[in-house]
Write an enzyme that holds these catalytic residues in place. Structure first.
Site, PDB file in Angstrom:
ATOM      1  N   GLY A 187     -47.775  -4.760  -1.067  1.00 56.60           N
ATOM      2  CA  GLY A 187     -48.772  -3.694  -1.059  1.00 56.60           C
ATOM      3  C   GLY A 187     -48.088  -2.341  -1.171  1.00 56.60           C
ATOM      4  O   GLY A 187     -47.195  -2.044  -0.390  1.00 56.60           O
TER       5      GLY A 187
ATOM      6  N   ASP B   5     -47.696  -1.796   7.532  1.00 54.51           N
ATOM      7  CA  ASP B   5     -47.916  -2.611   8.735  1.00 54.51           C
ATOM      8  C   ASP B   5     -46.894  -2.309   9.829  1.00 54.51           C
ATOM      9  O   ASP B   5     -47.104  -2.659  10.988  1.00 54.51           O
ATOM     10  CB  ASP B   5     -47.844  -4.097   8.386  1.00 54.51           C
ATOM     11  CG  ASP B   5     -49.025  -4.544   7.551  1.00 54.51           C
ATOM     12  OD1 ASP B   5     -50.017  -3.801   7.497  1.00 54.51           O
ATOM     13  OD2 ASP B   5     -48.943  -5.627   6.945  1.00 54.51           O
TER      14      ASP B   5
END
Lengths: 417, 417
Positions: free
Chosen positions: A16, A148
């Site tokens: 991502g 994250d």
């Protein structure tokens, strides 16, 4: 640098994208130009189109020559969100890594830089091992990246501070919206396994309040992360208590919340979902978890024969990782990890992963430094929010503010009547 | 001002808040202080808690005395998103308006300022009529506000430019994210009846390209507004054509898209939805429309026995109206409409609605002025995107860029490889 191999370098971006992943790309290019290119050890710098998918394809046009890029153009690329080279979700197995190595050999690549998360560190590890087995001299450097914030050996990871800034600003605005019309507002935040990004919603409080009574905290009143088991009935009771007292309740929920058995709540509420190449059910790019939780609360909080409370759910989605306005600290550190990877190579280091270490923490004197870790120490495994940064079943601890605030940077101050 | 009534003034905020609705509030306060308060015609300035819900409740604590607010504090309130006084979705009927008038009489209110959309203009109209019937001297001023940009008599409305800026920046970042991983991305944008906000996604293109072939446009490739009938099969064909050529497709879709019979697509895909006080099915605060369209595309674009394309849907939700960073033009104009309403009152004008007129349009020389309209000309009816700002079934025209760009302001320039 006399004993360093001479050949070409290649850079790729994986997973991502983030708002600062191009800072890391430009950092590697700059570091190479000043070091190995200058010393005559690197002849050409290639960019892989769509990460390892490009270099493993055997197609010449999947490698871009990055030499013609001027310093001005590099600066503009660095400030552009998302992966300029293209990214990939491919997670290479052994056969795939053979093709990557073949792509390196046929292009005389001696330095391999891969910007990504723990899967990317693992790809570097496997490719480096295969090269060693084949007696082909290749040094693989993993450059950290993930919103994250779940890489081991790192204080935090590039991409996270900018995403956390977006989540914080979003909750600041949304809390005022929620206060003006009342009702219950659920915000679903990215982070399948690690709750760092969801926890960053706490910075929207401006005050570092951590009252045990959620109704006495500024919004967001409730924060649910994957690290704390999510019990539907406790959730209902938490929301009921806040809403009954205040007439409103703002809730930050990680897309990865899971029950006491470790089973994700999302797929349970959503029924069967789409499964990606890693065998995970798709959580992002769908409003289903938020809508499912809203429906659950509506059922539980509507009195018999009475009026349902106003309940809304927003899923912040991809804007969290591509919003163009970044954290200042994040942009600088992302550039820095890229440069540091190139410096490791110049210094004759073998394959490694770059890490970020915090050296000073006060908001006015925050400082970080870069380090190196073994690829195997970062690969595959994920880091979670440590217990000391959390409080109870629905909040962060005071330490979390200390940890996150310097990364996110200055925030606007809002005035209430 | 000799023949003006002497008494108190009240200000309220109504409907969905915006990022600049407090600029309008502060503008009215400043305008009153410099005009009617200074002239001794207004003794006290009250704020209604939660709009007409406050003043109609008969409770004293639902009116806030705004006198103690310093200029510094007002400035900070002006820069705070969402309605500082609280807002309401109540749409008063005749009996409700009687209670509003009673609230005005019991507090000696002679000047009534209401910041909101066409429902708020209608409330002003009814209250003004009831006051006239009762022989009570009361002047009602409607101050425009709506991110939907759907008020008649206005070139555009405060709140829209900031929301359009958010939608534009979001599409810029998201287009780069979509390009890096490929696939189909649907973004659902607020605007139940008017497509202005959805159309503003076109500004993300940087270039003013309006090619008839959607695959030749920069992202967003496809734009669907409520003003153009939405045909599911045409939608499928449009997306298929872009995705087949480019391997990606970014789509901006209004939450209010409707079929050729004028029936909304959302509720048809969503099944039964929540109905609000106006009898409308809830579209915002749910990801159902985006997920429904994604499911429809997946079914239509997956070859028999083949792999489904990557399809994601984000619903931008409430962040569109409360994101803290505003358009510069918008913040100034919202302050201006508030001040102008107070000036109309100082000048002895009877009840009216403030309007925005564009007086110069080039991006470097954009100028606007404020005007007055009859409340009945603005009340109830909604404005739609005029046909000359649209092109075909899925795009805007060159004129739309001329219209929208000066409102949104300067945008970042991104660099691609």
């Amino acid at each position: 640098m006399a004993d360093l191999p001479t050949g070409n370098a290649v850079i790729g971006q994986s997973g991502g994208p983030t708002a600062v992943i191009n800072q890391a790309l430009v950092g590697v290019i700059e570091g190479l130009r000043e070091g190995l290119v200058n010393a005559g050890k690197v002849k050409r710098i290639f960019g892989m189109r769509h990460g390892v998918r490009g270099i493993s394809s055997g197609k010449a046009d999947e490698l871009i020559d990055l030499a013609p890029l001027s310093a001005e153009r590099l600066e503009r690329i660095a400030r552009t969100p998302s992966a300029a080279l293209g990214s990939t979700r491919d997670k290479p197995d052994a056969a795939y890594c053979d093709r990557i190595l073949e792509g390196c050999r046929s292009n005389d690549i001696r330095y391999f830089f891969y910007i990504g998360g723990n899967d990317s560190a693992d790809t570097c590890r496997i490719v480096a091992e295969k090269a060693a087995e084949a007696g082909y001299e290749l040094r693989c450097f993993h450059v950290p990246k993930t919103i994250d914030n779940d890489l081991r050996e790192n204080d935090h990871t590039p991409g996270f501070p900018s995403a956390a800034r977006f989540v914080t600003l979003a909750h600041m605005g949304d809390a005022l919206d929620n206060a003006s019309l009342g009702g219950i507002k659920i915000n679903i935040i990215m982070g399948r396994n690690a709750g760092f990004l969801t926890a960053s919603a706490a910075l929207a409080r401006e005050l570092r309040e951590t009252d045990e009574d959620p109704a006495k905290r500024p919004a967001p009143h409730l924060i649910y992360v994957p690290e704390v088991p999510f019990v539907m009935d406790e959730f209902l009771a938490d929301v009921d208590a806040v809403y009954t007292k205040l007439g409103r309740c703002q809730i930050a929920v990680s897309e990865g919340i899971r029950d006491a058995d470790g089973k994700e709540i999302g797929p349970q509420l959503m029924g069967t979902g789409e499964v990606d190449a890693h065998g995970n059910v798709q959580l992002s790019g769908s409003g289903a978890l938020g809508d499912g939780l809203a429906g659950f609360l509506k059922k539980g909080l509507t009195p018999a024969g009475g009026k349902a409370p106003r309940i809304r759910a927003d899923t912040f989605g991809y804007l969290q990782r591509c919003w163009p306005e970044t954290s200042t600290v994040d942009a600088a550190e992302a550039r820095g990890v890229g440069r540091f990877a190139a410096e490791l190579a110049s210094n004759g280091e073998m394959s490694a992963s770059v890490t970020i270490v915090r050296t000073s923490n006060a908001i006015d004197s925050y400082r970080s430094a870069f380090g190196r870790a073994e690829l195997s120490a970062v690969a595959r495994h994920a880091r979670h929010v440590p217990p000391e940064l959390l409080s109870g079943r629905n909040n962060v601890s005071p330490s979390f503010y200390d940890y996150c605030q310097p990364l996110v940077g200055d925030l606007p101050h809002f005035e209430r009547l």
